[in-house]
Enzyme design. Structure first.
Site, PDB file in Angstrom:
ATOM      1  N   CYS A   1      -2.894   6.297  -5.470  1.00 38.14           N
ATOM      2  CA  CYS A   1      -1.806   5.612  -5.867  1.00 38.14           C
ATOM      3  C   CYS A   1      -1.463   6.084  -7.380  1.00 38.14           C
ATOM      4  CB  CYS A   1      -1.901   4.174  -6.104  1.00 38.14           C
ATOM      5  SG  CYS A   1      -3.498   3.431  -6.530  1.00 38.14           S
TER       6      CYS A   1
ATOM      7  N   HIS B   1      -4.676  -1.165  -8.682  1.00 34.37           N
ATOM      8  CA  HIS B   1      -3.600  -0.209  -7.803  1.00 34.37           C
ATOM      9  C   HIS B   1      -2.695   0.299  -9.147  1.00 34.37           C
ATOM     10  CE1 HIS B   1      -0.732   0.899  -4.869  1.00 34.37           C
ATOM     11  NE2 HIS B   1       0.053  -0.016  -4.892  1.00 34.37           N
TER      12      HIS B   1
ATOM     13  N   ASN C   1       6.790   0.806  -5.219  1.00 33.72           N
ATOM     14  CA  ASN C   1       5.130   1.017  -4.635  1.00 33.72           C
ATOM     15  C   ASN C   1       5.283   2.334  -3.799  1.00 33.72           C
ATOM     16  OD1 ASN C   1       2.656   0.058  -4.428  1.00 33.72           O
ATOM     17  ND2 ASN C   1       3.275  -1.302  -2.483  1.00 33.72           N
TER      18      ASN C   1
END
Length: 353
Positions: free
Chosen positions: A159, A300, A320
Site C-alpha cells: 500500500c 495502512h 484506497n
C-alpha cells in the site's frame, strides 16, 4: 403436604420470576449458514470444498456479522458509515491485520520524526473558521482529471508504494496536464533494504527516490506483478514518460487538520498513513467513530484526493488500494477534525518533474 414438597414448589415459582425477564436472542446459526454459503460463492472462496477450513471460516464470518450489526447500530445519521459483508469478512481481526495491513508500520514511521523533511504543524488557539479562510468549502482533485482509477493490491502488502506512486501520478498530471500510470512494481522491486510486498512506508520510499534521483517509469515499461521480484530497472530503457521526485515533506497535522486541507487545495493530493483495522467490513458512508488515531495504531497507507467541508459531516475523500468493489467504488470517507483513523499523523506531499 410434606415440607420438602412445599420448598420445591416455592423454588420453582421463584425461578419463574427470575427467568421471565431474561430475553434470549434468536439463534441465527442457520440463517448465517445460508448467508455464508452465498458469500463463499459470491467471492469464489478457495475453501468451499474443504470442510475443515469451511467450518473455521464460518466461525470467523459469524463474528463479522455480529460486528457489522453492532457498528450499524451506532450510526447517527444517513451519512454515517455503514457496514456489511466484504471479501475480508471471513478473516479474524488478527488475520486481517497480518494479511492485508502493515502491523509494523509504526516502527517504520518512527524514524522519520527526527528527519529534516518532517514538520509538526500546529494551529494553536486559532479559530477553525479563521484557519479555513481562503480555501473552498469543498475540493476534489478527481474533478480536474488528475487522479487515476482505483487499483487493487490484492495479497501484496505494498500500500505504501500504491499510495506514493498514485500521488506522483497526480502531481505529474497537475504539472504537465496529462495523467499517466507509473510503475508501482518498480518501487516494490527496486527500493533498497525494502520488504516489497511484505511492507514499507511512504516516507522511506520518498527519501530514497529523492536521494537516488531514481525515475519512476511508466506502468507499461515496468508492469505490475504483485509479488516481490528482482529489480529490472538497470536493464530497461523507458519508451514512455517517467517522473522524478524533486522534493517532499512527511509531516504531522494532528490538531492542525485545516492546514492539511489548505495543503490539499494549494499543492495536490497527499499520501497518508492510517489505521484501517476497523475498515474490514466497510461499505460506504463517513467514518465518525471507533477508528483509533494514535501513531502506534497506523497500519495502512492511502491517498487523500479531496474533502467536503460543506457536507453535514465534513469529510476527507480517500482513494484506497483494495480495488473498485471495496467501499464506495474504492473510496472511503473519513470525518475531518478528530484525527480519525490517524489520518493526520504522517502526511506526505511531493514535487516532481
Amino acid at each position: 403436604m410434606e415440607w420438602r414438597t412445599v420448598v420445591v414448589i416455592v423454588l420453582v415459582v421463584s425461578l419463574c420470576f427470575f427467568i421471565v425477564p431474561i430475553k434470549v436472542g434468536p439463534d441465527k446459526t442457520a440463517e448465517n449458514a445460508e448467508l455464508f454459503a452465498n458469500y463463499v460463492i459470491r467471492y469464489n472462496k478457495s475453501y468451499k470444498d474443504d470442510p475443515v477450513e469451511y467450518k473455521e471460516r464460518f466461525e470467523r464470518f459469524q463474528k463479522s456479522v455480529q460486528d457489522i450489526e453492532k457498528l450499524n447500530g451506532l450510526r447517527s445519521s444517513q451519512e454515517s458509515a455503514y457496514y456489511g459483508l466484504t471479501e475480508f469478512s471471513d478473516l479474524s481481526e488478527d488475520e486481517f491485520l497480518q494479511q492485508t495491513l502493515l502491523p509494523d508500520l509504526p516502527l517504520w514511521g518512527q524514524k522519520h520524526v527526527t528527519a529534516s523533511y518532517y514538520h509538526q504543524h500546529s494551529t494553536g488557539s486559532v479559530n477553525r473558521v479563521e484557519r479555513a479562510t481562503g480555501i473552498p468549502p469543498k475540493f476534489d482533485w478527481r474533478d480536474r482529471g488528475v487522479v487515476g482509477p482505483v487499483v487493487s493490491q490484492e495479497n501484496c502488502g505494498a500500500c505504501w508504494a500504491f499510495s506514493t506512486v498514485g500521488v506522483a501520478e497526480s502531481m505529474y498530471a497537475i504539472k504537465n496536464g496529462t495523467l499517466y500510470s507509473f510503475s508501482v512494481q518498480e518501487m516494490i522491486d527496486c527500493m533498497p533494504d525494502n520488504k516489497g510486498c511484505e511492507g514499507g512506508d511512504i516516507c522511506s520510499v520518498l527519501s530514497w527516490l529523492l536521494a537516488s534521483k531514481t525515475r519512476i517509469v511508466s506502468e507499461s515499461d515496468y508492469p505490475l506483478t504483485l509479488r516481490t521480484d528482482t529489480c529490472r530497472l538497470p536493464k530497461m530503457f523507458a519508451t514512455t514518460p517517467a517522473v522524478r521526485v524533486t522534493d517532499f515533506t512527511c509531516d504531522s497535522f494532528v490538531q492542525a487538520e485545516d492546514e492539511l486541507l489548505r495543503l490539499l487545495v494549494t499543492h495536490g493530493p497527499v499520501a497518508v498513513a492510517v489505521n484501517a483495522i476497523s475498515w474490514q467490513n466497510y461499505l460506504g458512508g463517513i467514518i465518525q467513530y471507533h477508528c483509533d488515531g494514535s501513531f502506534n495504531s497506523l497500519n495502512h497507507a492511502v491517498q487523500i484526493v479531496g474533502y467536503d467541508n460543506a457536507a453535514s459531516i465534513p469529510h476527507y475523500i480517500i482513494r484506497n488500494s483494495w480495488g473498485p468493489d471495496f467501499g464506495n467504488k474504492g473510496y472511503i470517507y473519513i470525518a475531518i477534525g478528530k484525527n480519525l483513523c490517524g489520518i493526520a499523523n504522517q502526511v506526505a506531499s511531493l514535487d516532481v518533474i
